[in-house]
Motif scaffolding. Sequence first.
Motif: not given
Length: 216
Positions: A68-72, A88-94
Amino acid sequence: MNNTLLKLIALITMIIDHVGAIFFSYEPNFRIIGRIAFPIYCFLLVEGYFHTRDVKKYSIRLLLFALVSEIPFDYAFFGGMNNTHQNIFFTLFLGLLAVHAIEAYFGKKPLISVAGLLLAMFLSEYFHTDYGMLGILYILTFYGLRKVEGLPKVLLMLLIIGILNVLLSGGLQYYSILAVPFIAAYNGKPGPRNILLKYGFYTAYPLHLLILYLLQ
């Protein structure tokens, strides 16, 4: 400091950082203050892992907000869709997956733990997630020091984060050690808890990026 207060500090310093990056790139103080945010988020991710009732739901929630955050994120920092850098959510997910791989399998199947960790580090670099491999190692630092108490914990956090910054980053990232006193003040308590606060902190990330893009 309880969990909610730490989240609020991380959120405020992150917004200050992003305002500086977008509108005041010539003024480093915004970015210096912003270095406080990410280590706190890494620390809270590890705390969240050990307090969540369902790791699977936790990981899915992080991934959904990453998407959801990638576009903004792209529009705020690049003015349009851009695949060279992920939020950053992708980093936290990984990082969460790496922690789970170690916690769930290290005692029984250590090869799975090592593979999970290396995969998380590789993907963070391959997809250019925010902070990349450095972010995964921040998360693992807080995971590894979770049972250490008192002054030794503070000193080890300063030492390890400092070394990681020297080896993998540099520049303004050296100021990330400013987050350590806030983390050291954590009292282990959750603070106010309700669904609005829980999802409000998640939603604040894409929402503030959208607002910053519109202000541009």
